[in-house]
Design a protein around this motif. Structure first.
Motif, mmCIF file in Angstrom:
data_model
loop_
_atom_site.group_PDB
_atom_site.id
_atom_site.type_symbol
_atom_site.label_atom_id
_atom_site.label_comp_id
_atom_site.label_asym_id
_atom_site.label_seq_id
_atom_site.Cartn_x
_atom_site.Cartn_y
_atom_site.Cartn_z
ATOM 1 N N ALA A 561 -46.414 -120.423 2.270
ATOM 2 C CA ALA A 561 -45.409 -120.887 1.314
ATOM 3 C C ALA A 561 -46.019 -121.519 0.077
ATOM 4 C CB ALA A 561 -44.480 -121.899 1.994
ATOM 5 N N GLU A 562 -47.352 -121.455 -0.065
ATOM 6 C CA GLU A 562 -48.011 -122.086 -1.200
ATOM 7 C C GLU A 562 -47.846 -121.227 -2.451
ATOM 8 O OE1 GLU A 562 -52.303 -124.131 -2.353
ATOM 9 O OE2 GLU A 562 -52.151 -122.800 -0.606
ATOM 10 N N PRO A 563 -47.364 -121.806 -3.563
ATOM 11 C CA PRO A 563 -47.220 -121.023 -4.801
ATOM 12 C C PRO A 563 -48.582 -120.600 -5.343
ATOM 13 C CG PRO A 563 -45.980 -123.087 -4.903
ATOM 14 C CD PRO A 563 -46.873 -123.177 -3.715
ATOM 15 N N SER A 567 -44.775 -119.919 -12.292
ATOM 16 C CA SER A 567 -43.435 -119.337 -12.398
ATOM 17 C C SER A 567 -42.707 -119.285 -11.062
ATOM 18 C CB SER A 567 -43.526 -117.932 -12.999
ATOM 19 O OG SER A 567 -44.269 -117.073 -12.144
ATOM 20 N N GLU A 568 -43.447 -119.319 -9.956
ATOM 21 C CA GLU A 568 -42.799 -119.244 -8.646
ATOM 22 C C GLU A 568 -42.763 -120.605 -7.944
ATOM 23 O OE1 GLU A 568 -45.154 -116.438 -6.450
ATOM 24 O OE2 GLU A 568 -46.660 -117.937 -5.902
ATOM 25 N N THR A 569 -43.047 -121.661 -8.668
ATOM 26 C CA THR A 569 -43.197 -122.982 -8.067
ATOM 27 C C THR A 569 -41.912 -123.795 -8.128
ATOM 28 O OG1 THR A 569 -45.543 -123.064 -8.634
ATOM 29 C CG2 THR A 569 -44.459 -125.163 -8.157
ATOM 30 N N LEU A 570 -41.505 -124.297 -6.981
ATOM 31 C CA LEU A 570 -40.452 -125.294 -6.872
ATOM 32 C C LEU A 570 -41.073 -126.580 -6.327
ATOM 33 C CD1 LEU A 570 -37.593 -123.220 -5.198
ATOM 34 C CD2 LEU A 570 -37.846 -123.743 -7.623
ATOM 35 N N ILE A 571 -40.445 -127.695 -6.629
ATOM 36 C CA ILE A 571 -40.851 -128.969 -6.029
ATOM 37 C C ILE A 571 -39.789 -129.355 -5.005
ATOM 38 C CG2 ILE A 571 -41.145 -131.440 -6.446
ATOM 39 C CD1 ILE A 571 -42.499 -130.792 -9.030
ATOM 40 N N LYS A 572 -40.266 -129.574 -3.801
ATOM 41 C CA LYS A 572 -39.377 -129.955 -2.710
ATOM 42 C C LYS A 572 -39.537 -131.449 -2.432
ATOM 43 C CE LYS A 572 -38.267 -128.852 2.124
ATOM 44 N NZ LYS A 572 -38.679 -128.048 3.306
ATOM 45 N N THR A 684 -45.115 -128.818 -3.439
ATOM 46 C CA THR A 684 -44.718 -127.567 -4.089
ATOM 47 C C THR A 684 -44.475 -126.505 -3.031
ATOM 48 O OG1 THR A 684 -47.039 -126.896 -4.344
ATOM 49 C CG2 THR A 684 -46.011 -128.076 -6.180
ATOM 50 N N ILE A 685 -43.610 -125.556 -3.361
ATOM 51 C CA ILE A 685 -43.260 -124.500 -2.429
ATOM 52 C C ILE A 685 -42.837 -123.269 -3.224
ATOM 53 C CG2 ILE A 685 -40.841 -125.227 -2.229
ATOM 54 C CD1 ILE A 685 -40.984 -124.495 0.754
ATOM 55 N N LYS A 686 -43.078 -122.078 -2.671
ATOM 56 C CA LYS A 686 -42.651 -120.847 -3.333
ATOM 57 C C LYS A 686 -41.136 -120.762 -3.416
ATOM 58 C CE LYS A 686 -46.306 -117.456 -2.331
ATOM 59 N NZ LYS A 686 -46.609 -116.227 -1.554
ATOM 60 N N ASP A 687 -40.657 -120.062 -4.441
ATOM 61 C CA ASP A 687 -39.218 -119.892 -4.571
ATOM 62 C C ASP A 687 -38.678 -118.754 -3.709
ATOM 63 O OD1 ASP A 687 -40.380 -117.882 -6.041
ATOM 64 O OD2 ASP A 687 -39.233 -118.238 -7.875
ATOM 65 N N ILE A 712 -41.873 -125.762 13.154
ATOM 66 C CA ILE A 712 -41.317 -124.798 12.210
ATOM 67 C C ILE A 712 -40.123 -125.415 11.495
ATOM 68 C CG2 ILE A 712 -40.205 -122.536 12.002
ATOM 69 C CD1 ILE A 712 -41.691 -121.880 14.722
ATOM 70 N N VAL A 713 -40.052 -125.219 10.168
ATOM 71 C CA VAL A 713 -38.901 -125.651 9.377
ATOM 72 C C VAL A 713 -38.432 -124.476 8.532
ATOM 73 C CG1 VAL A 713 -38.010 -127.275 7.667
ATOM 74 C CG2 VAL A 713 -39.790 -128.013 9.267
ATOM 75 N N GLN A 714 -37.123 -124.222 8.538
ATOM 76 C CA GLN A 714 -36.545 -123.140 7.744
ATOM 77 C C GLN A 714 -35.892 -123.680 6.469
ATOM 78 O OE1 GLN A 714 -35.410 -119.715 10.986
ATOM 79 N NE2 GLN A 714 -33.752 -121.016 10.295
ATOM 80 N N ALA A 715 -35.503 -122.763 5.598
ATOM 81 C CA ALA A 715 -34.880 -123.133 4.330
ATOM 82 C C ALA A 715 -33.541 -123.831 4.519
ATOM 83 C CB ALA A 715 -34.697 -121.886 3.458
ATOM 84 N N ASP A 716 -32.852 -123.574 5.630
ATOM 85 C CA ASP A 716 -31.573 -124.223 5.900
ATOM 86 C C ASP A 716 -31.747 -125.549 6.637
ATOM 87 O OD1 ASP A 716 -32.380 -123.263 8.347
ATOM 88 O OD2 ASP A 716 -30.591 -122.043 8.713
#
Length: 729
Positions: A561-563, A567-572, A684-687, A712-716
């Motif tokens: 999940a590493e950007p 351009s593909e970087t989000l901050i969580k 940081t995490i990929k979009d 494990i952690v999911q997007a939801d």
């Protein structure tokens, strides 16, 4: 007490069916019995759930009045009444809105009225009007879970002694599901090419209940499942038989209708032949109205089988409420619902001793005609078998010593299990998630103590929705599932798998996880100088984080999940934790963040559990939210536009700090926030992320016994924890 019911009086009230969460007016009429009600006597109307009555604001929800047919003065609990009428006494105008008296469980609270300056005689009446709308109140709001028998339970204390007796045949209503908000489709996690299996479609309302009124017509992307229109007998759930898939590999099935949209099933691993070990799902922890929950035992068992569509379950009532007749009733039903090869039930109970004496442990039996050894008879009037009690839990271990047909699972509920009493002869696994919250601190405590245990999850359901439990009231998260790799769907097969620790827990999703090393599966203990740990995951949503731990230490954070570009970087930004180990666990994180020298161009919520929580204000430079956690995570994902001096201020009650986006990388910034495992993580995490992952991890072993497990952690926000591989260096 007189056995003739007429001595206590009678109660009449509303009937019929009402929709969850709806407003209404509910009148309960109590007719005084032969005792009468003396000056200082009291009447209580108790309920399981629903809003708090209030007698302050006649235009606000929950406004409640009481009228009497005789001239007496009424007081609500210890609160003074504001006026006395000659024939009809109306209760209102108190300075407090929470007009509840504590009551003996399972009715935790009650609306209480005390009689003063006079007495009530046989035949006199009190009328309680919950949700009196005459002055503008919208009414009394019902609870948000279904219940076949929602009681307005009337108790009386004619003598003013503090001893309350139930009036026979209190009135009740039925609470049904609301209109469908979504549809779901559930399939087995494994199938064999060309062999039939069942598919279940269910329609759920906004609160997670089955929607009784759903009449949609559904169609599938699988050719052999014909379109179907739901009817009244379905009550929102229908099972489709003899579905066949002809291609091996990971597959899903989708369903759609023209109202609630579409849904995709959990992943199915389709294989060429039957595997030696099959993956089964269960929720083996919950209670009903006989102890501290709602619904009957048959409702509970049929729900987990037919609506949650799980493979196994157990009923775990608090032992200090389980009478001899109730235990016989449970034993009979556990035996009746047990159907080897289709649906497995385990007899058991919750040994509910106080934490200093061992704390909560779920006890399970391999057989279905067993002696119960309670922690105490605290709420049981019949003390004739009190000699069978065992306290502390070490005394229970002495009684069970040498038996291979008993196991115990420590868990966290109102009380938490005390690992000082851990005994490996009876405890193969621990419960790390339930409707009470997410208890990674519990897991970590076990790992720090070097306990050789596996990890499971369950619901501890109180709402008669085992396997489909939603957060409500003091419960903070969805209920969990246990995945079990077993040789066959039988008590013996599942029992062997539990003791082998071939199990893992999820927060209520059928996430496919397979962990092995050199042919050894999760839970096994073996020796290997150069192990290769192989991990396969097929999620139900995109994956956010996959981590490998050795005991309590994080040793590998998989970089999928590493950007790789800006351009593909989000901050969580993620916050989590609980306040304490015992009942008042919830942490309030209401607050927000402020951007200086930059702006937010994109924002997404992460893992908020309640419909009334989440982002409440969003601008280019500011976010605010409502949030609470019980160990589980909440958070936001942002795309931020700015420069080297861009700064973000995070401000909540538990934690306030600042960071610069340019300093944030894939390895998170962790800010401790006090309490119990309370922390804020920024990374940081990929979009765009996959929902499946496969990798091999080659660890550097520590001397002695190692314990490698996967988080494990999911997007939801859904999570999973695998039992460790115990590897000797």
């Amino acid at each position: 007490m007189r056995t003739d019911n007429s001595w206590l009086g009678s109660a009449e009230g509303p009937g019929g069916s009402y929709v969850v969460g709806s407003y209404g007016t509910f009148k309960v009429t109590y007719t005084v019995g032969k005792y009468g009600i003396d000056d200082g006597g009291s009447i209580r109307v108790a309920r399981r759930g629903g809003m708090k009555p209030q007698a302050v604001d006649p235009e606000a929800p929950g406004y409640t009045t009481v009228t009497a047919s005789r001239s007496v003065r009424l007081i609500s609990g210890s609160l003074p009444i504001t006026q006395t009428l000659s024939k009809s006494v109306e209760l209102f105008g108190s300075r407090r809105s929470d007009l509840r008296a504590s009551h003996i469980r399972p009715f935790w609270s009650a609306f209480q009225v005390d009689v003063k300056d006079g007495s009530l005689y046989e035949g006199d009446q009190l009328v309680f009007t919950f949700g009196d709308t005459r002055q503008g109140s919208p009414g009394y709001r019902l609870k948000t879970s279904r219940e076949a028998e929602y009681l307005f339970k009337v108790f009386v204390d004619p003598f003013g002694t503090g001893l309350y007796k139930p009036v026979p045949d209190s009135p009740s209503i039925t609470i049904v599901g609301d209109e469908a908000e979504q549809i779901q489709i559930v399939v087995p996690s494994q199938a064999v090419v060309g062999e039939p299996f069942d598919v279940t479609v269910r329609a759920l309302d906004v609160y997670g209940n089955r929607s009784d009124s759903y009449r949609g017509k559904v169609s599938f992307d699988a050719e052999d499942i014909k379109p179907y229109k739901f009817n009244g007998e379905d009550a929102g759930v229908h099972r489709f038989s003899c579905v066949v898939l002809d291609k091996p590999g990971i597959q899903t099935i989708s369903v759609s209708d023209n109202h609630e949209g579409s849904a995709t099933s959990n992943p199915i691993l389709v294989m060429e032949k039957e595997p030696e070990l099959k993956l089964y799902w269960g929720d083996a922890h919950g209670q009903t109205k006989e102890t501290v929950g709602t619904g009957s035992v048959p409702e509970y068992l049929s729900f987990v089988r037919d609506v949650a569509v799980l493979d196994f379950t157990g009923w775990q009532g608090n032992d200090f409420q389980i009478t001899k007749p109730l235990w016989d009733h449970v034993k009979k039903l556990i035996s009746e619902y047990h159907d080897p090869g289709k649906f497995i039930t385990f007899l058991g109970y919750e040994w509910s001793g106080l934490t200093p004496g061992g704390g909560d442990h779920n006890i399970y039996f391999l057989g279905d005609d067993e002696q119960i050894h309670r922690s105490d008879h605290w709420l049981i009037e019949d003390k004739s078998d009190e000699d069978t009690d065992r306290y502390p839990v070490s005394e229970l271990w002495k009684t069970f010593r040498g038996r291979k047909d008993v196991l115990a699972i420590p868990h966290v509920g109102g009380r938490h299990a005390n690992f000082d009493f851990y005994d490996p002869e009876f405890i193969p696994v621990i419960e790390v998630h339930s409707n009470h919250g997410t208890f990674e601190w519990f897991l970590m405590d076990a790992m720090k103590r070097r306990m050789k245990v596996g990890f499971i999850a369950a619901s501890d359901d109180h709402s008669s929705r085992p396997g489909l439990t939603s957060p409500s009231g003091g419960m903070t998260t969805r209920g969990g599932y246990t995945g079990v790799y077993a040789k066959k769907l039988s008590r013996e097969g599942l029992w062997e798998a539990f003791w082998a620790r071939r199990v893992y827990g999820t927060t209520g999703e059928r996430i496919l996880v397979h962990v092995e090393s050199g042919g050894h599966l999760m839970g096994e203990e073996f020796s290997d100088d150069r192990p290769e740990i192989k991990v396969k995951i097929n999620g139900t949503d995109p994956l956010h984080s996959v981590e490998v731990y050795n005991w309590e230490k994080l040793v590998h954070r998989h970089p999928f999940a590493e950007p790789t570009s800006g351009s593909e970087t989000l901050i969580k930004v993620e916050w989590s934790g609980a306040r304490v180990r015992s009942r008042p666990k919830v942490v309030t994180w209401d607050g927000g963040l402020l951007i200086k020298g930059g702006k937010i161009t994109e924002v997404t919520e992460f893992a908020f559990d309640y419909p009334n929580q989440g982002l409440v204000n969003v601008t280019e430079t500011e976010l605010s939210w409502k949030s609470s956690t019980g160990g589980d995570p909440d958070g936001v994902l942002m795309r931020i536009e700015g420069g080297n001096e861009t700064e973000v201020s995070f401000e909540t009650g538990p934690s306030t700090f600042t960071f610069k986006p340019k300093d944030i990388g894939y390895d998170p910034l962790v800010v401790e926030a006090g309490g119990l495992n309370q922390k804020v993580k920024v990374a940081t995490i990929k979009d765009k992320l996959p929902d499946s992952l496969e990798f091999t991890y080659r660890p550097e072993l520590d001397e002695g016994l190692n314990a490698y497990w996967v988080r494990i952690v999911q997007a939801d926000g859904s999570m999973a924890w695998t039992s460790p591989l115990f590897i000797k260096a």
